[in-house]
Design a protein around this motif. Structure first.
Motif, PDB file in Angstrom:
ATOM      1  N   ILE A 217       0.856  -1.186   0.000  1.00  0.00           N
ATOM      2  CA  ILE A 217       0.000   0.000   0.000  1.00  0.00           C
ATOM      3  C   ILE A 217       0.893   1.238   0.000  1.00  0.00           C
ATOM      4  N   ASN A 218       0.575   2.171  -0.892  1.00  0.00           N
ATOM      5  CA  ASN A 218       1.234   3.473  -0.888  1.00  0.00           C
ATOM      6  C   ASN A 218       0.311   4.450  -0.157  1.00  0.00           C
ATOM      7  N   PRO A 219       0.676   4.882   1.080  1.00  0.00           N
ATOM      8  CA  PRO A 219      -0.235   5.728   1.860  1.00  0.00           C
ATOM      9  C   PRO A 219      -0.430   7.120   1.282  1.00  0.00           C
ATOM     10  N   GLY A 220       0.429   7.506   0.342  1.00  0.00           N
ATOM     11  CA  GLY A 220       0.251   8.795  -0.317  1.00  0.00           C
ATOM     12  C   GLY A 220      -0.803   8.742  -1.404  1.00  0.00           C
ATOM     13  N   GLU A 221      -1.160   7.545  -1.842  1.00  0.00           N
ATOM     14  CA  GLU A 221      -2.116   7.384  -2.935  1.00  0.00           C
ATOM     15  C   GLU A 221      -3.359   6.590  -2.544  1.00  0.00           C
ATOM     16  N   GLU A 222      -3.296   5.856  -1.418  1.00  0.00           N
ATOM     17  CA  GLU A 222      -4.404   5.012  -1.001  1.00  0.00           C
ATOM     18  C   GLU A 222      -4.731   5.276   0.472  1.00  0.00           C
ATOM     19  N   GLU A 223      -5.977   5.047   0.852  1.00  0.00           N
ATOM     20  CA  GLU A 223      -6.387   5.196   2.244  1.00  0.00           C
ATOM     21  C   GLU A 223      -6.063   3.888   2.965  1.00  0.00           C
ATOM     22  N   VAL A 224      -5.129   3.952   3.916  1.00  0.00           N
ATOM     23  CA  VAL A 224      -4.557   2.744   4.500  1.00  0.00           C
ATOM     24  C   VAL A 224      -5.608   1.879   5.183  1.00  0.00           C
ATOM     25  N   GLU A 225      -6.424   2.462   6.053  1.00  0.00           N
ATOM     26  CA  GLU A 225      -7.411   1.668   6.787  1.00  0.00           C
ATOM     27  C   GLU A 225      -8.395   0.999   5.841  1.00  0.00           C
ATOM     28  N   GLU A 226      -8.839   1.730   4.849  1.00  0.00           N
ATOM     29  CA  GLU A 226      -9.794   1.171   3.883  1.00  0.00           C
ATOM     30  C   GLU A 226      -9.185   0.017   3.109  1.00  0.00           C
ATOM     31  N   GLU A 227      -7.951   0.202   2.650  1.00  0.00           N
ATOM     32  CA  GLU A 227      -7.295  -0.846   1.867  1.00  0.00           C
ATOM     33  C   GLU A 227      -7.049  -2.094   2.707  1.00  0.00           C
ATOM     34  N   VAL A 228      -6.663  -1.909   3.964  1.00  0.00           N
ATOM     35  CA  VAL A 228      -6.435  -3.069   4.831  1.00  0.00           C
ATOM     36  C   VAL A 228      -7.745  -3.799   5.079  1.00  0.00           C
ATOM     37  N   LYS A 229      -8.826  -3.073   5.327  1.00  0.00           N
ATOM     38  CA  LYS A 229     -10.134  -3.710   5.551  1.00  0.00           C
ATOM     39  C   LYS A 229     -10.601  -4.485   4.327  1.00  0.00           C
ATOM     40  N   ASN A 230     -10.272  -3.975   3.137  1.00  0.00           N
ATOM     41  CA  ASN A 230     -10.636  -4.697   1.913  1.00  0.00           C
ATOM     42  C   ASN A 230      -9.936  -6.049   1.831  1.00  0.00           C
ATOM     43  N   ARG A 231      -8.738  -6.129   2.419  1.00  0.00           N
ATOM     44  CA  ARG A 231      -7.965  -7.371   2.379  1.00  0.00           C
ATOM     45  C   ARG A 231      -8.249  -8.256   3.597  1.00  0.00           C
ATOM     46  N   ASN A 232      -8.395  -7.616   4.762  1.00  0.00           N
ATOM     47  CA  ASN A 232      -8.595  -8.345   6.015  1.00  0.00           C
ATOM     48  C   ASN A 232      -9.697  -7.636   6.800  1.00  0.00           C
ATOM     49  N   GLU A 233     -10.918  -8.117   6.653  1.00  0.00           N
ATOM     50  CA  GLU A 233     -12.073  -7.442   7.254  1.00  0.00           C
ATOM     51  C   GLU A 233     -11.918  -7.286   8.761  1.00  0.00           C
ATOM     52  N   LEU A 234     -11.286  -8.265   9.404  1.00  0.00           N
ATOM     53  CA  LEU A 234     -11.129  -8.223  10.863  1.00  0.00           C
ATOM     54  C   LEU A 234      -9.878  -7.454  11.293  1.00  0.00           C
ATOM     55  N   LEU A 235      -9.171  -6.873  10.346  1.00  0.00           N
ATOM     56  CA  LEU A 235      -7.937  -6.110  10.580  1.00  0.00           C
ATOM     57  C   LEU A 235      -6.759  -7.043  10.909  1.00  0.00           C
ATOM     58  N   LEU A 236      -5.675  -6.493  11.426  1.00  0.00           N
ATOM     59  CA  LEU A 236      -4.413  -7.221  11.487  1.00  0.00           C
ATOM     60  C   LEU A 236      -4.004  -7.575  12.914  1.00  0.00           C
ATOM     61  N   ASP A 237      -3.212  -8.632  13.013  1.00  0.00           N
ATOM     62  CA  ASP A 237      -2.746  -9.098  14.324  1.00  0.00           C
ATOM     63  C   ASP A 237      -1.541  -8.323  14.834  1.00  0.00           C
ATOM     64  N   VAL A 238      -0.596  -8.046  13.930  1.00  0.00           N
ATOM     65  CA  VAL A 238       0.661  -7.414  14.328  1.00  0.00           C
ATOM     66  C   VAL A 238       1.038  -6.358  13.299  1.00  0.00           C
ATOM     67  N   VAL A 239       1.491  -5.200  13.775  1.00  0.00           N
ATOM     68  CA  VAL A 239       2.023  -4.168  12.895  1.00  0.00           C
ATOM     69  C   VAL A 239       3.396  -3.746  13.409  1.00  0.00           C
ATOM     70  N   PHE A 240       4.370  -3.731  12.504  1.00  0.00           N
ATOM     71  CA  PHE A 240       5.712  -3.241  12.809  1.00  0.00           C
ATOM     72  C   PHE A 240       5.841  -1.834  12.239  1.00  0.00           C
ATOM     73  N   GLU A 241       6.210  -0.876  13.084  1.00  0.00           N
ATOM     74  CA  GLU A 241       6.410   0.495  12.631  1.00  0.00           C
ATOM     75  C   GLU A 241       7.912   0.720  12.494  1.00  0.00           C
ATOM     76  N   ALA A 242       8.393   0.806  11.245  1.00  0.00           N
ATOM     77  CA  ALA A 242       9.829   0.929  10.982  1.00  0.00           C
ATOM     78  C   ALA A 242      10.167   2.192  10.206  1.00  0.00           C
ATOM     79  N   SER A 243       9.255   3.164  10.222  1.00  0.00           N
ATOM     80  CA  SER A 243       9.489   4.386   9.453  1.00  0.00           C
ATOM     81  C   SER A 243       9.838   5.587  10.319  1.00  0.00           C
ATOM     82  N   GLY A 244       9.425   5.548  11.584  1.00  0.00           N
ATOM     83  CA  GLY A 244       9.650   6.687  12.458  1.00  0.00           C
ATOM     84  C   GLY A 244       8.708   7.842  12.207  1.00  0.00           C
ATOM     85  N   GLU A 245       7.565   7.584  11.568  1.00  0.00           N
ATOM     86  CA  GLU A 245       6.628   8.641  11.200  1.00  0.00           C
ATOM     87  C   GLU A 245       5.365   8.589  12.058  1.00  0.00           C
TER      88      GLU A 245
END
Length: 345
Positions: A217-245
């Motif tokens: 997912i490119n967050p500058g071009e796509e809405e992250v929450e919407e795109e994730v829900k389209n793939r995984n309706e129940l959302l995600l188990d683990v998220v790694f934040e490696a950008s510092g943003e």
């Protein structure tokens, strides 16, 4: 010997300095072969600090490195002259409460290679380090692979801390830089099937796809929450934040399911994040902080030597020592498709 030092914000200079000498019978002198340019090096280059760690110029950064043993102290028995070694940049005391508790990475007296006020970095022809920081890999790894073990250990440690027990766990990573890619490599080696990458630079998304990201997912071009829900309706188990943003943290909280885990690996420029505590509390999210790595060097070496991880896939550019300022400028500015730059001596 030749060395490259920071002399100001975005200012570097090639200079001649005395070769270091062994001062302890447990020290080794290392002739550097390859040095990786790390995101923390770039913080010092562009901002002059990371949190409370402030550069006092001139200063030599650099901590991802490999080299050949040039000289050993009288009490050294784990390496010999001529060995190619992976260098763990963290020097712990071995006697404080943290070290005795099996946490040398949070040693009260820790000294880190290339960290202001601690140890001058490895952007030079030689360094001297305690022998326990050296892992011999002659005939197992080449110099570039050996230098990349250090960032890989951070990915290995982050994934180990997440304690993913089920290969069907749903995962996302924010940031397809070297640390995010190292996390991805470890997850794929662990056979975790569903791992997505969220990254605003398309060329880095392509790199993540080449390494094995299931979706991008490119967050500058796509809405992250919407795109994730389209793939995984129940959302995600683990998220790694490696950008510092901050925006990545905001999105991570939104896309984690109740009971999910947020693993913080990236370094924010202002050394702080703001959290939506209402959402975090209602979801009862677990937040895990990652401090470098702990006892993961050998595991990272084994992952590469076994072929489970092709760590060189993240390398996009190589330079010599004299070209170090060009390398830092390219990495800081994300120029010419740079993901990982290596400096070869």
């Amino acid at each position: 010997m030749k060395a490259v030092v920071l002399t100001g914000i975005r200012k570097m200079q090639l200079t001649e300095i005395p070769e270091p000498v062994i001062s302890s019978d447990k020290d080794v002198k290392i002739k550097l072969k390859t040095i990786g340019v790390c995101g923390s090096d770039i913080h010092y280059y562009s901002e002059g600090k990371i949190g409370s760690q402030v550069v006092d110029y001139p200063f030599r950064v650099g901590h991802e490195c490999s080299g050949e043993i040039a000289e050993i102290g009288a009490a050294v028995d784990n390496v010999k002259v001529g060995d190619l070694v992976v260098v763990d940049p963290s020097v712990h005391c071995g006697s404080c409460d943290q070290c005795l508790a099996g946490r040398p990475h949070t040693c009260r007296n820790n000294k880190f290679l290339g960290c202001p006020g601690q140890i001058e970095g490895c952007l030079s022809e030689f360094i001297v380090m305690p022998s326990f920081t050296c892992f011999p890999v002659t005939g197992k790894l080449n110099a570039i692979q050996a230098a990349l073990i250090e960032p890989l250990t951070i990915g290995v440690y982050a994934v180990n801390l997440a304690a993913i027990k089920n290969k069907n766990t749903t995962v996302a990573i924010f940031g397809a830089g070297p640390i995010g890619l190292s996390i991805l490599m470890k997850l794929k080696a662990d056979m975790v099937a569903d791992v997505g990458m969220i990254e605003p630079l398309d060329y880095r998304l392509i790199k993540a796809g080449d390494i094995g990201a299931s979706w991008q997912i490119n967050p500058g071009e796509e809405e992250v929450e919407e795109e994730v829900k389209n793939r995984n309706e129940l959302l995600l188990d683990v998220v790694f934040e490696a950008s510092g943003e901050q925006e990545a943290v905001n999105n991570a909280i939104k896309i984690l399911k109740p009971g999910g885990k947020l693993v913080l690996v990236g370094i924010p420029p202002e050394a702080q994040y703001v959290f939506n505590m209402d959402l975090m509390r209602r979801k009862e999210l677990t937040v895990i902080n990652v401090r470098r790595q702990n006892h993961c060097v050998q595991e990272a070496i084994d992952l590469v030597t076994s072929g489970a991880v092709d760590v060189e896939k993240m390398v996009t550019h190589e330079f010599n020592l004299e070209e170090t300022p060009v390398a830092f400028d390219m990495v800081e500015g994300y120029k010419f498709g740079t993901v990982k730059a290596m400096i070869n001596l």
